[in-house]
Design a protein around this motif. Structure first.
Motif, PDB file in Angstrom:
ATOM      1  N   ARG B 181      -2.302  -7.244 -59.326  1.00  0.00           N
ATOM      2  CA  ARG B 181      -3.668  -7.422 -58.892  1.00  0.00           C
ATOM      3  C   ARG B 181      -3.735  -8.060 -57.515  1.00  0.00           C
ATOM      4  O   ARG B 181      -2.733  -8.347 -56.893  1.00  0.00           O
ATOM      5  N   ALA B 182      -4.968  -8.294 -57.129  1.00  0.00           N
ATOM      6  CA  ALA B 182      -5.282  -9.094 -55.936  1.00  0.00           C
ATOM      7  C   ALA B 182      -4.490  -8.641 -54.729  1.00  0.00           C
ATOM      8  O   ALA B 182      -4.427  -7.452 -54.431  1.00  0.00           O
ATOM      9  N   ASN B 183      -3.872  -9.596 -54.087  1.00  0.00           N
ATOM     10  CA  ASN B 183      -3.291  -9.305 -52.781  1.00  0.00           C
ATOM     11  C   ASN B 183      -1.769  -9.228 -52.816  1.00  0.00           C
ATOM     12  O   ASN B 183      -1.114  -9.457 -51.819  1.00  0.00           O
ATOM     13  N   ILE B 184      -1.225  -8.930 -53.977  1.00  0.00           N
ATOM     14  CA  ILE B 184       0.235  -8.891 -54.082  1.00  0.00           C
ATOM     15  C   ILE B 184       0.817  -7.914 -53.066  1.00  0.00           C
ATOM     16  O   ILE B 184       0.402  -6.765 -52.976  1.00  0.00           O
ATOM     17  N   GLY B 185       1.758  -8.393 -52.310  1.00  0.00           N
ATOM     18  CA  GLY B 185       2.439  -7.526 -51.358  1.00  0.00           C
ATOM     19  C   GLY B 185       1.686  -7.318 -50.054  1.00  0.00           C
ATOM     20  O   GLY B 185       1.996  -6.406 -49.299  1.00  0.00           O
ATOM     21  N   ASP B 186       0.690  -8.144 -49.786  1.00  0.00           N
ATOM     22  CA  ASP B 186      -0.078  -7.994 -48.555  1.00  0.00           C
ATOM     23  C   ASP B 186       0.766  -8.235 -47.305  1.00  0.00           C
ATOM     24  O   ASP B 186       0.515  -7.647 -46.271  1.00  0.00           O
TER      25      ASP B 186
END
Lengths: 564, 282
Positions: B181-186
């Motif tokens: 979810r969210a910003n994983i790996g941004d």
């Protein structure tokens, strides 16, 4: 070192000693307030006793904040037996402990309070027992005690106190005199016990802090002022002006720094008195007949120090900075609360990370960190702050990444205060913390996940590039103030005149050609273009490696590198 | 087309990645999935070749999407088989947790009473395909329908997919996996090992570099015992697939399959991935 209490009028001293056979709760409170005042007065000096020429480990600041928390706790209690006050000190210090020295200090207070638990007053005997228990508890709180530190000082004062008692001293004040002297001597001996101190030409900072805490009590007892440092002149190289500008209070609108050579020998007493009329945050450094004066003044008073010092000698340099503008920088727009964090379900394993800098905080968030604590190089989080982070999570399985060797102890202390299951992964750098995140699995078995995360630390090398805060030679690396220095896995490795030069040196030292990827996190002092230019230099040297560049926004360190 | 002589038939969809010649020789009916690229609709494997798809994928202005074929397509397929003399059908599809294919097939099956049994393989690509092949083989071997279903069930427990995701952005955009979810790996480049197990895509490990992930994939594969079938999967990465093949070819006594995976899954994992589908036996 001067011992002003030795010059005290003998008659007054005799009267005071007689009147201080025992100490009650109210007196102990007063003594502790004095400790805090005196430590705060000497805070910058303790901060400057840094082994490495790098801007970290603010021992003075950490100890002041720990003591502040103890004083706050005293103010919260109504009962005033010596036992009550001591318990409050211990509790406050425990929750407010920051940095390794703060944590050890809190252990000292814990042991101290333990002996006095049910006592109405403190006698010479119980004072000695408290000091003994204090030292014992402090030693027990550290996995591998190192001599030549605050621990040694705590032990030496306890031994001396016992001797004094055996010698027939019955006044607690006279005991305190002996204790302060013993602390002073013990601090001076620390470089003989710990070679890194000797190499760096400093005494142990934590031990020195403990000395000021004790000396503050003694000065209060003798009605000596607590707001004016005795060792008012430090070598120029120890003057840490950058940091002073970080804690700006109302009425500190301008920062004025003046370099000058006085016509006559500078009489420090009147000099300080005059400066205190003008402003605050006064620091004076000396070197080669030159003085540097640093002061914060109110708006419209910014020229007063200049006018005053003009009358004393020749001014060679003046720097005036508008702190109102500095503080008005839109840094508030980037607070940790703006960062989107991974949500976590009860039963999952959450990760709490300490992040120095917004950019690094964002990187941690992008790897699934559940809670962030601001801090690192300059501001170490307190035990309480760390514990709050644990308590606020909806799960009871937590892993914490301190990412700094000076935060690990406080993190461990926080785990003892929570009922949650917490594992401290002993990450001493941001790259290690990031490496640990790659082994994290929110659904995994707790013990297995924690040990996998700890094992991941060995898979990378961490490096950092910063500017030397003073001249020193450590591990055969010679460093001049202002030079660029490189640290590899926490060890001072090379120095040079440019970031490029040190960067190439440190990568060579790390056998970088055996690795696959280098990640550069650039600090707040560099911009993206400069960082990319540095990355290009690495690409030229190591064409086979992948290079990634990210904004770390960390203070003090121009670059933090991960080599893996 | 060969004349169907069996009383039972296997139906699957193109996401099972059963090779065309295998499907033909075992009388497996394959319903093609549908995808939309830059506003145009293509039938998986027919209107657009897989190699072409992966080549175009990075340059697409609008992220491609997939669609489940209509209920009607399933009904027509079942109907045609019954008209050809088939008595019962086992319709095996990709994990119902990850796609609407199973539910669509179930709806179509409602029109044929108990004659069509829709089966959730709990898998993707050849993790499903291996179950399809084993079930089809058991029909050829003359087993009764219940036994054919049991064969599929037995191999469902023994099918497994392990894959190396090269870039997380596609998988994150797909929204199919809860842990991403969210910003994983941004910020940091992340190579992610995933497995398909019990109908879900789970995270297995994360690394910073392809090489580390690749070695981890191989080291996990080398722990597998009693391998009956093994396939090297890739999403438009034939070179990487070749490298992986060389490293795992000795793990399996049977010939290795190398498959450029279905575009429908490719959309969700992006190009440059490699993986292994394995089927073990007792």
């Amino acid at each position: 070192m001067s011992k002003p209490y030795k010059d005290i009028d003998p008659e007054l001293r005799a009267r005071l000693l007689e009147g201080a056979q025992e100490i009650d709760g109210a007196t102990l409170s007063q003594l502790l307030f004095a400790s805090l005042d005196w430590l705060r007065t000497n805070q910058q000096l303790v901060n400057s006793l840094n082994v490495f020429p790098i801007p970290d480990g603010d021992t003075g600041t950490n100890m002041v904040l720990t003591m502040q928390s103890a004083v706050d706790e005293i103010n919260n209690i109504s009962e005033r037996s010596v036992g009550d006050v001591a318990s409050a000190i211990a509790q406050g210090a425990l929750m407010g402990a920051r940095g390794n020295s703060g944590v050890i200090l809190s252990q000292i207070w814990r042991g101290f309070a333990h002996v006095l638990e049910n006592e109405e007053i403190m006698t010479a005997e119980s004072f000695v027992s408290s000091l003994k228990e204090a030292s014992k508890t402090a030693y027990k709180g550290v996995v591998r005690p190192v001599e030549g530190t605050i621990l040694t000082v705590s032990k030496d004062i306890s031994t001396e106190a016992q001797k004094a008692l055996d010698g027939g001293i019955t006044s607690t004040l006279e005991l305190l005199e002996r204790v302060v002297e013993a602390a002073d001597d013990s601090v001076e001996r620390t470089p003989d016990l710990l070679p890194v101190l000797k190499d760096a030409g400093v005494v142990d900072s934590g031990g020195k802090g403990l000395f000021f805490i004790l000396e503050g009590m003694l000065r209060a007892a003798y009605r000596l002022p607590l707001d004016q440092p005795i060792l008012s002149v430090q070598p120029l190289s120890l003057l840490d002006l950058d940091r002073a500008a970080e804690s700006i209070e109302p009425g500190q609108d301008w920062e004025v720094i003046i370099d000058f050579s006085p016509e006559e020998l500078l009489d420090l007493g009147p000099f300080y008195t005059k400066l205190e009329e003008i402003g605050t945050s006064i620091q004076v450094g000396e070197g080669d007949g030159m003085y540097r004066m640093h002061i914060h003044v109110q708006d419209e008073k910014e020229y007063e120090p200049i006018d005053y010092i003009k009358g004393l000698g020749t001014i060679t340099n003046i720097a005036i900075e508008n702190l109102m503008v500095q503080t008005a920088k839109p840094e508030q727009a980037h607070s940790l609360s703006d960062i989107r964090l991974q949500s976590i379900e009860p039963g999952e394993i959450a990760v709490v990370a300490v992040a120095p800098g917004m950019g690094l905080a964002r990187v941690f968030a992008s790897l699934g960190v559940t809670a962030l604590i601001e801090g690192g190089q300059t501001m170490n989080p307190s035990t309480q702050e760390i514990m709050n982070a644990f308590e606020n999570l909806p799960t009871d399985q937590v892993v914490i990444l301190p990412n700094n060797k000076n935060i690990i102890l406080a993190a461990q202390q926080a785990t003892e205060l929570t009922v949650k299951k917490v594992a401290v992964i002993p990450t001493v750098s941001v790259p290690q913390g990031i490496a640990a995140m790659f082994a994290w699995n929110s659904d995994g078995n707790f013990e297995a996940t924690a040990s996998a995360m700890a094992a991941a630390l060995d898979s990378i090398q961490s490096a950092a590039i910063t500017t030397a805060t003073r001249s020193v030679e450590i591990d055969d690396v010679k460093v001049e103030t202002g030079q660029v220095i490189g640290l590899l896995n926490g060890k001072l490795t090379c120095s040079g005149t440019s970031i490029e030069e040190v960067l190439i040196d440190i990568l060579k030292e790390a056998s970088t050609d055996k690795y696959e990827i280098i990640t550069l996190y650039y600090g707040e002092d560099l911009n993206a273009m400069q960082a990319n230019q540095l990355a290009d230099i690495i690409r030229e040297t190591y064409p086979k490696l992948e290079i990634e560049v990210h904004d770390g926004t960390q203070p003090h360190y121009q670059l933090i590198l991960s080599i893996e | 087309m060969t004349i169907k002589t069996s009383r039972f038939a296997i139906v699957t969809d193109s996401t099972a990645d059963v090779p065309i010649d295998t499907a033909e020789s075992l009388n497996i009916s394959v319903i093609p999935a549908v995808l939309t690229l830059d506003g145009e609709t293509y039938v998986d494997g027919l209107d657009i070749s897989r190699a072409e798809f992966y080549e175009r994928m990075p340059d697409l202005r609008i992220p491609p999407t997939t669609a489940v074929p209509s209920v009607l397509v399933f009904e027509e397929t079942y109907q045609r088989l019954f008209e050809n003399g088939v008595e019962r059908i086992l319709s095996i599809h990709l994990s119902a947790n990850l796609s609407g294919m199973f539910n669509t097939a179930e709806q179509a099956a409602l029109n044929f009473d108990e004659q069509v049994k829709v089966f959730d393989s709990g898998q993707l690509t050849l993790g499903t395909g291996f179950q399809v092949i084993e079930a089809a083989q058991s029909i050829v071997n003359g087993l009764e329908f219940d036994q054919v279903v049991n064969t599929a069930k037995r191999f469902r427990e023994r099918a497994y997919v392990l894959a190396l995701i090269d870039r997380l952005e596609f998988m994150r955009r797909s929204g199919r996996v809860k842990w991403l979810r969210a910003n994983i790996g941004d910020f940091l480049q992340i190579k992610q090992l995933v497995e398909v197990k019990d109908g879900l895509v789970n995270a297995v490990a994360r690394t910073r570099t392809y090489t580390k992930a690749f070695e981890q994939l191989i080291s996990i594969a080398s722990t597998w015992k009693n391998i009956k079938r093994l396939a090297v999967l890739h999403s438009g990465a034939p070179e990487k697939a070749k490298e992986l093949t060389e490293r795992v070819v000795n793990l399996c006594p049977n010939p290795l399959m190398i498959v450029n995976i279905t575009t429908v899954i490719g959309i969700h994992v992006g190009p440059g991935c490699v993986g292994l589908a394995v089927l073990t036996q007792d």
